[in-house]
Design a protein around this motif. Structure first.
Motif, PDB file in Angstrom:
ATOM      1  N   HIS A   1      84.417   0.027 -52.048  1.00  0.00           N
ATOM      2  CA  HIS A   1      83.408   0.331 -53.076  1.00  0.00           C
ATOM      3  C   HIS A   1      82.124   0.868 -52.446  1.00  0.00           C
ATOM      4  O   HIS A   1      81.471   1.757 -53.003  1.00  0.00           O
ATOM      5  N   TYR A   2      81.784   0.346 -51.272  1.00  0.00           N
ATOM      6  CA  TYR A   2      80.598   0.853 -50.570  1.00  0.00           C
ATOM      7  C   TYR A   2      80.780   2.329 -50.209  1.00  0.00           C
ATOM      8  O   TYR A   2      79.877   3.153 -50.438  1.00  0.00           O
ATOM      9  N   TYR A   3      81.945   2.678 -49.650  1.00  0.00           N
ATOM     10  CA  TYR A   3      82.187   4.074 -49.286  1.00  0.00           C
ATOM     11  C   TYR A   3      82.273   4.974 -50.516  1.00  0.00           C
ATOM     12  O   TYR A   3      82.044   6.185 -50.414  1.00  0.00           O
ATOM     13  N   MET A   4      82.593   4.396 -51.662  1.00  0.00           N
ATOM     14  CA  MET A   4      82.616   5.158 -52.912  1.00  0.00           C
ATOM     15  C   MET A   4      81.248   5.144 -53.601  1.00  0.00           C
ATOM     16  O   MET A   4      81.107   5.611 -54.715  1.00  0.00           O
ATOM     17  N   HIS A   5      80.239   4.567 -52.908  1.00  0.00           N
ATOM     18  CA  HIS A   5      78.845   4.512 -53.377  1.00  0.00           C
ATOM     19  C   HIS A   5      78.677   3.678 -54.654  1.00  0.00           C
ATOM     20  O   HIS A   5      77.715   3.871 -55.394  1.00  0.00           O
TER      21      HIS A   5
ATOM     22  N   GLY B   1      72.961  -7.475 -47.313  1.00  0.00           N
ATOM     23  CA  GLY B   1      71.673  -6.835 -47.075  1.00  0.00           C
ATOM     24  C   GLY B   1      71.767  -5.324 -47.173  1.00  0.00           C
ATOM     25  O   GLY B   1      70.880  -4.659 -47.730  1.00  0.00           O
ATOM     26  N   LEU B   2      72.863  -4.761 -46.655  1.00  0.00           N
ATOM     27  CA  LEU B   2      73.050  -3.306 -46.703  1.00  0.00           C
ATOM     28  C   LEU B   2      73.169  -2.806 -48.139  1.00  0.00           C
ATOM     29  O   LEU B   2      72.642  -1.730 -48.478  1.00  0.00           O
ATOM     30  N   MET B   3      73.819  -3.583 -49.006  1.00  0.00           N
ATOM     31  CA  MET B   3      73.925  -3.166 -50.409  1.00  0.00           C
ATOM     32  C   MET B   3      72.549  -3.156 -51.071  1.00  0.00           C
ATOM     33  O   MET B   3      72.194  -2.204 -51.786  1.00  0.00           O
ATOM     34  N   TYR B   4      71.764  -4.187 -50.840  1.00  0.00           N
ATOM     35  CA  TYR B   4      70.415  -4.208 -51.416  1.00  0.00           C
ATOM     36  C   TYR B   4      69.556  -3.084 -50.848  1.00  0.00           C
ATOM     37  O   TYR B   4      68.714  -2.505 -51.557  1.00  0.00           O
ATOM     38  N   TYR B   5      69.770  -2.763 -49.579  1.00  0.00           N
ATOM     39  CA  TYR B   5      69.033  -1.662 -48.956  1.00  0.00           C
ATOM     40  C   TYR B   5      69.338  -0.347 -49.684  1.00  0.00           C
ATOM     41  O   TYR B   5      68.426   0.426 -50.015  1.00  0.00           O
ATOM     42  N   HIS B   6      70.624  -0.097 -49.962  1.00  0.00           N
ATOM     43  CA  HIS B   6      71.002   1.138 -50.650  1.00  0.00           C
ATOM     44  C   HIS B   6      70.561   1.132 -52.113  1.00  0.00           C
ATOM     45  O   HIS B   6      70.370   2.199 -52.706  1.00  0.00           O
TER      46      HIS B   6
ATOM     47  N   ARG C   1      67.751   0.008 -52.952  1.00  0.00           N
ATOM     48  CA  ARG C   1      66.286   0.086 -52.826  1.00  0.00           C
ATOM     49  C   ARG C   1      65.579  -1.233 -53.135  1.00  0.00           C
ATOM     50  O   ARG C   1      64.393  -1.251 -53.453  1.00  0.00           O
ATOM     51  N   ASP C   2      66.316  -2.339 -53.059  1.00  0.00           N
ATOM     52  CA  ASP C   2      65.683  -3.649 -53.204  1.00  0.00           C
ATOM     53  C   ASP C   2      65.394  -4.157 -51.789  1.00  0.00           C
ATOM     54  O   ASP C   2      66.125  -4.975 -51.220  1.00  0.00           O
ATOM     55  N   HIS C   3      64.318  -3.658 -51.209  1.00  0.00           N
ATOM     56  CA  HIS C   3      64.059  -3.870 -49.791  1.00  0.00           C
ATOM     57  C   HIS C   3      63.735  -5.328 -49.454  1.00  0.00           C
ATOM     58  O   HIS C   3      64.079  -5.809 -48.372  1.00  0.00           O
ATOM     59  N   LEU C   4      63.085  -6.031 -50.362  1.00  0.00           N
ATOM     60  CA  LEU C   4      62.754  -7.431 -50.072  1.00  0.00           C
ATOM     61  C   LEU C   4      64.013  -8.290 -49.958  1.00  0.00           C
ATOM     62  O   LEU C   4      64.125  -9.133 -49.063  1.00  0.00           O
ATOM     63  N   LYS C   5      64.955  -8.073 -50.877  1.00  0.00           N
ATOM     64  CA  LYS C   5      66.215  -8.832 -50.795  1.00  0.00           C
ATOM     65  C   LYS C   5      67.017  -8.418 -49.564  1.00  0.00           C
ATOM     66  O   LYS C   5      67.631  -9.259 -48.898  1.00  0.00           O
ATOM     67  N   ALA C   6      67.031  -7.122 -49.279  1.00  0.00           N
ATOM     68  CA  ALA C   6      67.735  -6.655 -48.085  1.00  0.00           C
ATOM     69  C   ALA C   6      67.176  -7.336 -46.847  1.00  0.00           C
ATOM     70  O   ALA C   6      67.925  -7.838 -45.992  1.00  0.00           O
ATOM     71  N   LEU C   7      65.835  -7.389 -46.752  1.00  0.00           N
ATOM     72  CA  LEU C   7      65.189  -8.007 -45.596  1.00  0.00           C
ATOM     73  C   LEU C   7      65.554  -9.487 -45.483  1.00  0.00           C
ATOM     74  O   LEU C   7      65.811 -10.002 -44.390  1.00  0.00           O
ATOM     75  N   SER C   8      65.597 -10.176 -46.623  1.00  0.00           N
ATOM     76  CA  SER C   8      65.930 -11.594 -46.632  1.00  0.00           C
ATOM     77  C   SER C   8      67.325 -11.845 -46.056  1.00  0.00           C
ATOM     78  O   SER C   8      67.528 -12.736 -45.223  1.00  0.00           O
ATOM     79  N   TYR C   9      68.311 -11.034 -46.457  1.00  0.00           N
ATOM     80  CA  TYR C   9      69.684 -11.224 -45.970  1.00  0.00           C
ATOM     81  C   TYR C   9      69.820 -10.812 -44.504  1.00  0.00           C
ATOM     82  O   TYR C   9      70.529 -11.464 -43.725  1.00  0.00           O
ATOM     83  N   TYR C  10      69.133  -9.741 -44.121  1.00  0.00           N
ATOM     84  CA  TYR C  10      69.184  -9.332 -42.710  1.00  0.00           C
ATOM     85  C   TYR C  10      68.589 -10.420 -41.810  1.00  0.00           C
ATOM     86  O   TYR C  10      69.105 -10.698 -40.717  1.00  0.00           O
TER      87      TYR C  10
END
Length: 471
Positions: A301-305, A340-345, A347-356
């Motif tokens: 699903h990630y590769y299919m965006h 984290g990568l899904m939230y990054y894509h 554009r939810d940068h705060l959640k992405a940062l939290s998971y990273y």
């Protein structure tokens, strides 16, 4: 069919007699072997320190310690393995198992490498086990080849003899094919399995051979042929197994993996979903095979965006791992990184940062501090800070990623180019164009040696350099 193994044993035996007939050639010498062991196997070896260990297959070792140490270090990249650097002391006049130098014979060795080949069931005494360089994923293990008059060895020899007498020859061939695959000798392994296939009428045996041939073709990148063999494997299984048998799920998963590698994402998704359907009926809901299937489905699903669906499956994967793994297991960090990568894509940068950051915390507890996975997570954190305009924090994370990669990767590895480019981007945003230019040039220098000339990454590095030249 066992003549192949028997013939190889006799050749080693003949070379042993030729090479060590002269008493002056029979002095004790040392050889080396580097490999990965599962954590479970390594812990078992630690428990029997001082006792005997048997290598039940043909065994290669090298007289060059650097090559073997490199193999052990490479094994530490897998978080589920321990890298083991074996140092083996050999007295060729006392061994009960023939050994032979194959310098000038083996096609596996380099020009300067001399290899020694042990016949099956060589037995060593474990003298010592020590951590190397403060790295709890890399150990030196000192072994001494056991002498023929060792009473403990005599008991093991009796057991091996009984096992050989009760094991059909075809099983020996099958195991040898697997050994050759591990050595990268895919062509020879394929020849063995084709012989086995031609000489068996048993559908169950055919199915297993189809599976191995599919795996060989997949590893060689011959995906269409891999699909053919995996489909034959599945066809035989469907005739004898119930529709919800976990072995069927494994076959669907293999076919999905091949389609995934070919970029056929809708087909891969279909097979992965069938795998999940079977596993949900046949496995406990917290089984790690289910977690793996959720991860595979999320990845497609990630590769299919389709990031929302990918996030759903990655969260399912994490939920199972929370139930089944210790809190600081490296595989948990992998799941946090994926989410984290899904939230990054998205554009939810705060959640992405939290998971990273959760991923990095686990990795610092469970991996060597120079492990490439820490560099990947530090790089991800740097990207998030960059897009949040926290340039100082972005620079710190990218510099840490580069430092780790310089310690753990070859000097022209593409990831080093990625880190250099990312640092260049931060310096450019800060208006420090001279520094940005230096790092862009470094990224291009590495990329020219490690990437195709038409690589979009290399083209991006060049565009960045041209842009900063005009500032």
């Amino acid at each position: 069919m066992g003549f192949f193994i028997g013939d190889l044993h006799r050749q080693i035996e003949q070379l042993h007699q030729e090479q060590y007939a002269d008493p002056t050639a029979s002095n004790t010498f040392t050889v080396y072997r580097g490999q990965g062991l599962s954590i479970e196997d390594f812990e078992q070896m630690v428990k029997i320190k001082g006792g005997l260990i048997s290598f039940n297959n043909f065994l290669f070792a090298s007289k060059d310690p650097k090559i073997s140490l490199g193999s052990a270090q490479d094994a530490t990249i897998n978080p589920d393995q321990v890298g083991v650097f074996f140092i083996m002391e050999i007295n060729p006049t006392q061994t009960t198992v023939p050994i032979a130098s194959i310098a000038g014979i083996s096609k596996l060795q380099g020009e300067d490498e001399e290899e020694v080949l042990f016949s099956m069931h060589s037995v060593f005494r474990i003298q010592d086990i020590n951590e190397m360089d403060g790295n709890n994923s890399l150990y030196q293990v000192n072994l001494v080849l056991a002498a023929g008059n060792d009473p403990e060895l005599s008991r093991i020899t009796d057991y091996i003899r009984q096992r050989q007498e009760s094991t059909p020859n075809s099983e020996g061939w099958y195991r040898l094919g697997m050994i050759l695959q591990e050595m990268g000798q895919f062509g020879t392994a394929e020849d063995i399995y084709q012989i086995l296939l031609n000489q068996t009428n048993d559908d169950k045996n055919k199915a297993s051979i189809y599976g191995q041939l599919g795996l060989i073709k997949y590893k060689q990148g011959e995906y269409q042929e891999a699909l053919t063999f995996y489909q034959k494997y599945l066809d035989v299984q469907q005739q004898s197994l119930s529709p919800n048998d976990p072995e069927l799920a494994s076959s669907y998963d293999n076919i999905g993996l091949v389609h995934h590698s070919m970029g056929n994402y809708p087909k891969a998704l279909s097979y992965y979903e069938t795998t999940l359907e079977i596993q949900r009926q046949s496995l406990p809901l917290n089984h790690l095979d289910l977690a793996s299937s959720y991860n595979n489905t999320g990845l497609v699903h990630y590769y299919m965006h389709d990031y929302l669906k990918a996030l759903f499956y990655y969260e399912k994967n994490l939920e199972i791992k929370h139930q089944s793994l210790v809190p600081n297991h490296p595989n948990l960090a992998m799941s946090y990184n994926n989410i984290g990568l899904m939230y990054y894509h998205m554009r939810d940068h705060l959640k992405a940062l939290s998971y990273y950051e959760k991923a990095l915390e686990i990795q610092r507890q469970s991996l060597p501090l120079n492990h490439p996975d820490l560099a990947t997570t530090s790089n991800n954190i740097g990207l998030v800070h960059y897009y949040m305009h926290n340039y100082l924090k972005a620079l710190s994370s990218h510099e840490k990623a580069l430092e780790i990669r310089q310690q753990s990767l070859p000097p022209i590895h593409p990831d080093l180019a990625t880190s250099s480019n990312n640092i260049g981007l931060v310096f450019e945003k800060k208006g420090n164009y001279a520094e940005a230019r230096t790092f862009y040039e470094h990224a291009i220098q590495i990329g020219q040696q490690s990437l195709p000339s038409n690589s979009p990454h290399l083209q991006g590095y060049r565009k960045n350099l041209e842009r900063v030249k005009n500032k």
